[in-house]
Design a protein around this motif. Structure first.
Motif, PDB file in Angstrom:
ATOM      1  N   ALA A   8       6.986   1.170   6.657  1.00 44.22           N
ATOM      2  CA  ALA A   8       8.328   1.728   6.499  1.00 44.22           C
ATOM      3  C   ALA A   8       8.245   3.001   5.670  1.00 44.22           C
ATOM      4  O   ALA A   8       7.478   3.065   4.704  1.00 44.22           O
ATOM      5  CB  ALA A   8       9.266   0.729   5.832  1.00 44.22           C
ATOM      6  N   PHE A   9       9.015   4.003   6.063  1.00 49.88           N
ATOM      7  CA  PHE A   9       9.063   5.274   5.344  1.00 49.88           C
ATOM      8  C   PHE A   9      10.503   5.640   5.018  1.00 49.88           C
ATOM      9  O   PHE A   9      11.416   5.360   5.799  1.00 49.88           O
ATOM     10  CB  PHE A   9       8.456   6.400   6.190  1.00 49.88           C
ATOM     11  N   ASP A  10      10.692   6.288   3.877  1.00 48.84           N
ATOM     12  CA  ASP A  10      11.956   6.947   3.612  1.00 48.84           C
ATOM     13  C   ASP A  10      12.000   8.211   4.465  1.00 48.84           C
ATOM     14  O   ASP A  10      11.072   9.032   4.417  1.00 48.84           O
ATOM     15  CB  ASP A  10      12.079   7.336   2.139  1.00 48.84           C
ATOM     16  N   ALA A  11      13.055   8.384   5.234  1.00 52.81           N
ATOM     17  CA  ALA A  11      13.185   9.565   6.080  1.00 52.81           C
ATOM     18  C   ALA A  11      13.430  10.812   5.230  1.00 52.81           C
ATOM     19  O   ALA A  11      13.776  10.706   4.047  1.00 52.81           O
ATOM     20  CB  ALA A  11      14.345   9.365   7.053  1.00 52.81           C
ATOM     21  N   PRO A  12      13.244  11.996   5.786  1.00 54.82           N
ATOM     22  CA  PRO A  12      13.564  13.215   5.031  1.00 54.82           C
ATOM     23  C   PRO A  12      14.976  13.161   4.456  1.00 54.82           C
ATOM     24  O   PRO A  12      15.904  12.683   5.111  1.00 54.82           O
ATOM     25  CB  PRO A  12      13.444  14.318   6.093  1.00 54.82           C
ATOM     26  N   ALA A  13      15.125  13.630   3.215  1.00 58.92           N
ATOM     27  CA  ALA A  13      16.413  13.676   2.516  1.00 58.92           C
ATOM     28  C   ALA A  13      16.915  12.298   2.113  1.00 58.92           C
ATOM     29  O   ALA A  13      18.089  12.125   1.790  1.00 58.92           O
ATOM     30  CB  ALA A  13      17.476  14.396   3.354  1.00 58.92           C
TER      31      ALA A  13
ATOM     32  N   TYR B 125       8.435  18.490   4.812  1.00 53.08           N
ATOM     33  CA  TYR B 125       8.844  17.350   3.988  1.00 53.08           C
ATOM     34  C   TYR B 125       7.640  16.514   3.538  1.00 53.08           C
ATOM     35  O   TYR B 125       6.706  16.271   4.302  1.00 53.08           O
ATOM     36  CB  TYR B 125       9.812  16.451   4.757  1.00 53.08           C
ATOM     37  N   ARG B 126       7.720  16.052   2.301  1.00 52.20           N
ATOM     38  CA  ARG B 126       6.750  15.106   1.769  1.00 52.20           C
ATOM     39  C   ARG B 126       7.420  13.742   1.760  1.00 52.20           C
ATOM     40  O   ARG B 126       8.403  13.519   1.040  1.00 52.20           O
ATOM     41  CB  ARG B 126       6.356  15.514   0.347  1.00 52.20           C
ATOM     42  N   LEU B 127       6.911  12.821   2.573  1.00 51.20           N
ATOM     43  CA  LEU B 127       7.576  11.540   2.770  1.00 51.20           C
ATOM     44  C   LEU B 127       6.861  10.409   2.041  1.00 51.20           C
ATOM     45  O   LEU B 127       5.637  10.386   1.939  1.00 51.20           O
ATOM     46  CB  LEU B 127       7.653  11.202   4.262  1.00 51.20           C
ATOM     47  N   LYS B 128       7.673   9.466   1.551  1.00 51.73           N
ATOM     48  CA  LYS B 128       7.167   8.286   0.863  1.00 51.73           C
ATOM     49  C   LYS B 128       7.238   7.087   1.796  1.00 51.73           C
ATOM     50  O   LYS B 128       8.261   6.831   2.436  1.00 51.73           O
ATOM     51  CB  LYS B 128       8.028   8.015  -0.378  1.00 51.73           C
ATOM     52  N   GLY B 129       6.117   6.329   1.860  1.00 48.68           N
ATOM     53  CA  GLY B 129       6.085   5.165   2.735  1.00 48.68           C
ATOM     54  C   GLY B 129       5.375   3.984   2.105  1.00 48.68           C
ATOM     55  O   GLY B 129       4.770   4.090   1.020  1.00 48.68           O
ATOM     56  N   TYR B 130       5.455   2.851   2.798  1.00 49.07           N
ATOM     57  CA  TYR B 130       4.891   1.599   2.309  1.00 49.07           C
ATOM     58  C   TYR B 130       4.269   0.830   3.476  1.00 49.07           C
ATOM     59  O   TYR B 130       4.724   0.923   4.612  1.00 49.07           O
ATOM     60  CB  TYR B 130       5.987   0.726   1.676  1.00 49.07           C
ATOM     61  N   CYS B 131       3.242   0.060   3.153  1.00 52.24           N
ATOM     62  CA  CYS B 131       2.600  -0.786   4.156  1.00 52.24           C
ATOM     63  C   CYS B 131       2.268  -2.137   3.539  1.00 52.24           C
ATOM     64  O   CYS B 131       1.677  -2.204   2.456  1.00 52.24           O
ATOM     65  CB  CYS B 131       1.319  -0.118   4.690  1.00 52.24           C
ATOM     66  N   TRP B 132       2.667  -3.191   4.231  1.00 50.45           N
ATOM     67  CA  TRP B 132       2.359  -4.558   3.799  1.00 50.45           C
ATOM     68  C   TRP B 132       1.504  -5.259   4.855  1.00 50.45           C
ATOM     69  O   TRP B 132       1.613  -4.966   6.050  1.00 50.45           O
ATOM     70  CB  TRP B 132       3.642  -5.375   3.614  1.00 50.45           C
ATOM     71  N   ASN B 133       0.672  -6.178   4.379  1.00 42.88           N
ATOM     72  CA  ASN B 133      -0.162  -6.985   5.281  1.00 42.88           C
ATOM     73  C   ASN B 133      -1.055  -6.101   6.145  1.00 42.88           C
ATOM     74  O   ASN B 133      -1.202  -6.314   7.350  1.00 42.88           O
ATOM     75  CB  ASN B 133       0.727  -7.868   6.168  1.00 42.88           C
ATOM     76  N   GLU B 134      -1.646  -5.116   5.490  1.00 43.10           N
ATOM     77  CA  GLU B 134      -2.477  -4.143   6.202  1.00 43.10           C
ATOM     78  C   GLU B 134      -3.630  -4.834   6.924  1.00 43.10           C
ATOM     79  O   GLU B 134      -4.280  -5.729   6.394  1.00 43.10           O
ATOM     80  CB  GLU B 134      -3.039  -3.117   5.214  1.00 43.10           C
ATOM     81  N   GLY B 135      -3.859  -4.430   8.155  1.00 45.71           N
ATOM     82  CA  GLY B 135      -4.951  -4.972   8.948  1.00 45.71           C
ATOM     83  C   GLY B 135      -4.560  -6.089   9.891  1.00 45.71           C
ATOM     84  O   GLY B 135      -5.400  -6.571  10.659  1.00 45.71           O
TER      85      GLY B 135
ATOM     86  N   VAL C 110       0.876  -1.167   0.000  1.00 46.69           N
ATOM     87  CA  VAL C 110       0.000   0.000   0.000  1.00 46.69           C
ATOM     88  C   VAL C 110       0.914   1.219   0.000  1.00 46.69           C
ATOM     89  O   VAL C 110       1.791   1.357   0.864  1.00 46.69           O
ATOM     90  CB  VAL C 110      -0.913   0.016   1.246  1.00 46.69           C
ATOM     91  N   GLN C 111       0.754   2.103  -0.980  1.00 42.49           N
ATOM     92  CA  GLN C 111       1.634   3.264  -1.119  1.00 42.49           C
ATOM     93  C   GLN C 111       1.156   4.374  -0.177  1.00 42.49           C
ATOM     94  O   GLN C 111      -0.018   4.752  -0.194  1.00 42.49           O
ATOM     95  CB  GLN C 111       1.629   3.758  -2.566  1.00 42.49           C
ATOM     96  N   LEU C 112       2.059   4.882   0.632  1.00 42.17           N
ATOM     97  CA  LEU C 112       1.717   5.883   1.628  1.00 42.17           C
ATOM     98  C   LEU C 112       2.459   7.194   1.367  1.00 42.17           C
ATOM     99  O   LEU C 112       3.568   7.193   0.841  1.00 42.17           O
ATOM    100  CB  LEU C 112       2.091   5.389   3.033  1.00 42.17           C
ATOM    101  N   THR C 113       1.852   8.289   1.745  1.00 45.38           N
ATOM    102  CA  THR C 113       2.522   9.592   1.747  1.00 45.38           C
ATOM    103  C   THR C 113       2.188  10.288   3.059  1.00 45.38           C
ATOM    104  O   THR C 113       1.096  10.117   3.606  1.00 45.38           O
ATOM    105  CB  THR C 113       2.080  10.480   0.570  1.00 45.38           C
ATOM    106  N   LEU C 114       3.128  11.061   3.541  1.00 42.82           N
ATOM    107  CA  LEU C 114       2.938  11.771   4.807  1.00 42.82           C
ATOM    108  C   LEU C 114       3.590  13.139   4.711  1.00 42.82           C
ATOM    109  O   LEU C 114       4.757  13.246   4.312  1.00 42.82           O
ATOM    110  CB  LEU C 114       3.564  10.976   5.960  1.00 42.82           C
ATOM    111  N   GLN C 115       2.847  14.170   5.072  1.00 45.62           N
ATOM    112  CA  GLN C 115       3.430  15.503   5.167  1.00 45.62           C
ATOM    113  C   GLN C 115       3.994  15.658   6.570  1.00 45.62           C
ATOM    114  O   GLN C 115       3.264  15.691   7.554  1.00 45.62           O
ATOM    115  CB  GLN C 115       2.376  16.585   4.891  1.00 45.62           C
ATOM    116  N   PHE C 116       5.302  15.750   6.656  1.00 45.01           N
ATOM    117  CA  PHE C 116       5.987  15.871   7.940  1.00 45.01           C
ATOM    118  C   PHE C 116       6.707  17.209   7.957  1.00 45.01           C
ATOM    119  O   PHE C 116       7.792  17.350   7.421  1.00 45.01           O
ATOM    120  CB  PHE C 116       6.970  14.710   8.113  1.00 45.01           C
ATOM    121  N   GLY C 117       6.057  18.218   8.556  1.00 41.95           N
ATOM    122  CA  GLY C 117       6.601  19.563   8.500  1.00 41.95           C
ATOM    123  C   GLY C 117       6.696  20.014   7.062  1.00 41.95           C
ATOM    124  O   GLY C 117       5.725  19.964   6.309  1.00 41.95           O
TER     125      GLY C 117
END
Length: 280
Positions: free
Chosen positions: A106-111, A62-72, A53-60
């Motif tokens: 899991a997310f890629d951290a800023p930078a 930064y626009r962060l890219k994340g992932y989720c497996w086996n949701e639920g 599952v492709q995730l995005t998060l606005q962290f201050g």
């Protein structure tokens, strides 16, 4: 000369030139360089990453890219990568964690990776782990490597019930003071005034001394079950930091010391990974 070494030489020259004008400016520039990963580490999405599952998060900012497996799944686990790394380097962990019954985030951290930004520091990474815990947790387990291991330990120590989770720390950056010392050596920064201005940036950002950002400092608050895995020949996060904490005999930490796996192969070794899965 490798590109990374060439960039380091440019940074050293910049600090030397700034020091001629202002040691404060040189110290501030040194801190920015300390927080800047050389090489963002972009990567193509593998089939496993595409299946998440492709995730995005606005962290201050930064626009962060994340992932989720086996949701639920009933149990949730967060992976925090290290400095100059990204999520893809840890995707080999995901199938075993799913078999163990975890939803994996899991997310890629800023930078880093596919997230925006140019710099990251321990303040931001610790806050990020706390935000991810609030937004996608609660997590019953965490896996952190190097700088990510430090951020996980600091963030978990601030949880209301830190004993309720398990933590796997691969070669954590246990002592940020030690990392700064190594950085000063690499950048040929011997001037104490420049170093003082470097450290003042930490106080400005967090209101705390650099020594606050250590695993040893937060040990009393860390009641979690911890599996600490460190290689005896690690050139990035020296094993002596792990040995110093082992001498304190914390009852909740189990140490595994390897030889010859270094800083990065340690989280890919099949024998080590089996122990990790068994622990979780």
């Amino acid at each position: 000369m490798k590109l990374q070494n060439f960039i380091k030489e440019l940074y050293k020259a910049r600090i030397r030139l700034l020091a001629l004008v202002s040691k404060k400016r040189a110290g501030d520039a040194a801190f920015r360089i300390f927080c800047t990963p050389i090489g963002k580490g972009n990567y193509a999405l593998s089939p496993l990453l595409q299946s998440a599952v492709q995730l995005t998060l606005q962290f201050g900012q930064y626009r962060l890219k994340g992932y989720c497996w086996n949701e639920g799944a009933k149990q949730k686990l967060l992976i925090a990568h290290g400095f100059r790394s990204h999520t893809q380097r840890f995707e080999h962990l995901v199938p075993g964690l799913i078999e163990k019954g975890y939803e994996v985030v899991a997310f890629d951290a800023p930078a880093h990776g596919h997230s925006s930004g140019k710099q990251i520091n321990a303040v931001d990474y610790t806050q990020l782990v706390a935000v991810l815990t609030r937004e996608y947790g609660p997590f019953s387990a965490y896996i952190g490597h190097s700088f990510g291991g430090l951020a996980v330990a600091l963030a978990v120590s601030e949880l209301p019930q830190p004993a309720a989770v398990k933590m796997v720390l691969f070669a954590p950056a246990a002592d940020t003071g030690g990392l700064a010392t190594v950085f000063f050596k690499q950048m040929a920064i011997g001037d104490r005034e420049i170093q003082r201005h470097f450290y003042n940036n930490v106080i400005r950002l967090s209101g705390k001394e650099l020594s606050w950002f250590t695993i040893k400092r937060c040990l009393p608050a860390l009641k979690s079950e911890i599996l600490w895995i460190h290689d005896q020949e690690d050139p990035i996060t020296p094993v002596k930091e792990a040995l110093e904490i082992q001498e304190l005999a914390p009852p909740n930490i189990r140490f595994i010391f390897t030889k010859g796996l270094g800083h990065s192969k340690i989280y890919r070794d099949a024998t080590v990974l089996k122990k990790v899965i068994d622990f979780l």
